[in-house]
Design a protein around this motif. Structure first.
Motif, PDB file in Angstrom:
ATOM      1  N   CYS A 163       0.811  -1.221   0.000  1.00  0.00           N
ATOM      2  CA  CYS A 163       0.000   0.000   0.000  1.00  0.00           C
ATOM      3  C   CYS A 163       0.843   1.270   0.000  1.00  0.00           C
ATOM      4  CB  CYS A 163      -0.922   0.008   1.224  1.00  0.00           C
ATOM      5  SG  CYS A 163      -2.071  -1.391   1.273  1.00  0.00           S
ATOM      6  N   ASP A 164       2.007   1.200   0.687  1.00  0.00           N
ATOM      7  CA  ASP A 164       2.863   2.371   0.819  1.00  0.00           C
ATOM      8  C   ASP A 164       4.251   1.889   1.221  1.00  0.00           C
ATOM      9  OD1 ASP A 164       2.693   5.533   1.114  1.00  0.00           O
ATOM     10  OD2 ASP A 164       3.924   4.798   2.779  1.00  0.00           O
ATOM     11  N   SER A 165       5.258   2.614   0.819  1.00  0.00           N
ATOM     12  CA  SER A 165       6.632   2.203   1.124  1.00  0.00           C
ATOM     13  C   SER A 165       6.901   2.173   2.628  1.00  0.00           C
ATOM     14  CB  SER A 165       7.632   3.142   0.432  1.00  0.00           C
ATOM     15  OG  SER A 165       7.443   4.476   0.862  1.00  0.00           O
ATOM     16  N   LEU A 212       4.446  -4.746   4.880  1.00  0.00           N
ATOM     17  CA  LEU A 212       3.480  -5.829   4.756  1.00  0.00           C
ATOM     18  C   LEU A 212       2.415  -5.474   3.728  1.00  0.00           C
ATOM     19  CD1 LEU A 212       2.839  -7.170   8.379  1.00  0.00           C
ATOM     20  CD2 LEU A 212       4.103  -8.268   6.521  1.00  0.00           C
ATOM     21  N   ARG A 213       2.152  -6.412   2.843  1.00  0.00           N
ATOM     22  CA  ARG A 213       1.186  -6.196   1.775  1.00  0.00           C
ATOM     23  C   ARG A 213      -0.236  -6.455   2.268  1.00  0.00           C
ATOM     24  NH1 ARG A 213       3.649  -6.487  -3.486  1.00  0.00           N
ATOM     25  NH2 ARG A 213       5.926  -6.568  -3.232  1.00  0.00           N
ATOM     26  N   GLY A 271      -3.016   0.496   6.616  1.00  0.00           N
ATOM     27  CA  GLY A 271      -2.483   0.189   5.299  1.00  0.00           C
ATOM     28  C   GLY A 271      -3.402   0.630   4.179  1.00  0.00           C
ATOM     29  N   THR A 272      -4.674   0.251   4.254  1.00  0.00           N
ATOM     30  CA  THR A 272      -5.600   0.624   3.189  1.00  0.00           C
ATOM     31  C   THR A 272      -5.920   2.115   3.199  1.00  0.00           C
ATOM     32  OG1 THR A 272      -7.370  -0.224   4.644  1.00  0.00           O
ATOM     33  CG2 THR A 272      -6.663  -1.621   2.811  1.00  0.00           C
ATOM     34  N   LEU A 279       2.462   0.988  -7.803  1.00  0.00           N
ATOM     35  CA  LEU A 279       2.351   0.131  -6.628  1.00  0.00           C
ATOM     36  C   LEU A 279       3.011  -1.211  -6.934  1.00  0.00           C
ATOM     37  CD1 LEU A 279      -1.432   0.639  -5.757  1.00  0.00           C
ATOM     38  CD2 LEU A 279       0.502   1.651  -4.562  1.00  0.00           C
ATOM     39  N   SER A 280       3.647  -1.796  -5.948  1.00  0.00           N
ATOM     40  CA  SER A 280       4.196  -3.132  -6.102  1.00  0.00           C
ATOM     41  C   SER A 280       3.067  -4.142  -5.933  1.00  0.00           C
ATOM     42  CB  SER A 280       5.288  -3.390  -5.067  1.00  0.00           C
ATOM     43  OG  SER A 280       5.769  -4.712  -5.175  1.00  0.00           O
TER      44      SER A 280
END
Length: 293
Positions: free
Chosen positions: A52-54, A58-59, A84-85, A97-98
């Motif tokens: 979500c952000d660098s 954790l994804r 995160g979201t 985004l990764s």
């Protein structure tokens, strides 16, 4: 030799450009990402794992709502409910985004059950839309989509142009995209939204199932994704009408690729209860194996 790593050739890490990022009431967002390798391999029930952000390594797992393999994009619906979201909700068009995906065991449609009943609740709606997309234009299937939400839907409901006399009087609200695909849909909520069924998705589904003659009922298979209590209700509904049912489970995940075993659930197997990973052994399971009667 049997390949014991079924995702080895179909799981990709991509830097996905944000093509669009729409905000809706209830902290809901629809995110479209340029991710051609994921778009090519994704199937209904697949999800992606997004950074979500660098600042948050954790994804987060998010279900795929629809794709365009030709144009190379995937579209996601999510709700900003945690840190995160909420950071993801701040990302802008043009940023990257990764993305890791597509992940998971997909839904499996059975030609011998040509009347799939697709039931989605909240952020469990996307996999149902993805199944519907896969069936658009396939005359051998006659799906019905029932979607439920207790916040405003992340689209503007409209009176359906596809009439369904089996539905209760006044229940006419639909998802416009599904109407465009000539796939009937109806909406349910307890919030009094115009044209929606006033009640649970399972109650509306029961009304429809009860209207079918025995021969047509035997052609139905249920597919569902949503909150755990809703899925349990859908499983009981399938038992009530003796119908096959596939459910997509929602669980917290760390790695998303089967390494950490942080998303395990108990599943009934021929050898007895076993712990299965939702990320790679699922997220789609036979409802009777996760919600035994």
């Amino acid at each position: 030799m049997t390949n014991n790593k079924p995702h080895r050739d179909t799981l990709f890490l991509e830097e996905a450009e944000i093509l669009s990022h729409q905000a809706f009431e209830g902290d809901q967002y629809i995110l479209r990402l340029q991710a051609p390798r994921c778009a090519e391999k994704a199937l209904p029930g697949s999800f992606v794992h997004i950074q979500c952000d660098s600042s948050r390594p954790l994804r987060r797992p998010i279900s795929i709502m629809r794709t365009s393999a030709q144009q190379g994009w995937v579209e996601l619906l999510y709700k900003a409910v945690g840190e995160g979201t909420r950071l993801l909700a701040q990302r802008k068009t043009g940023e990257s985004l990764s993305l890791l995906g597509p992940i998971g065991v997909p839904f499996k449609l059975n030609p011998e059950r040509p009347r799939p009943l697709l039931i989605g609740g909240g952020v469990g709606m996307p996999p149902m839309v993805f199944i519907a997309q896969s069936l658009a234009g396939k005359r051998e299937f006659r799906p019905l989509v029932i979607l439920g939400s207790e916040v405003p839907f992340p689209f503007k409901p409209q009176p359906s142009t596809l009439l369904m006399p089996e539905m209760p009087d006044g229940v006419i609200a639909s998802m416009p995209l599904l109407d465009d695909w000539l796939i009937p849909s109806r909406l349910a909520s307890l919030q009094g939204f115009p044209g929606c069924y006033e009640g649970y998705v399972t109650e509306l589904a029961r009304h429809w199932l009860q209207s079918l003659p025995a021969e047509e009922l035997s052609q139905v298979e249920i597919f569902s994704c949503g909150p755990h209590p809703m899925l349990e209700g859908v499983a009981r509904l399938a038992d009530e009408f003796n119908l096959p049912c596939q459910v997509s489970l929602e669980e917290f995940m760390a790695c998303g690729v089967g390494g950490c075993a942080g998303c395990v659930v108990e599943v009934q197997t021929d050898q007895g209860p076993a712990m299965k990973r939702v990320c790679v052994d699922g997220p789609v399971f036979d409802s009777r194996k996760v919600f035994p009667a």
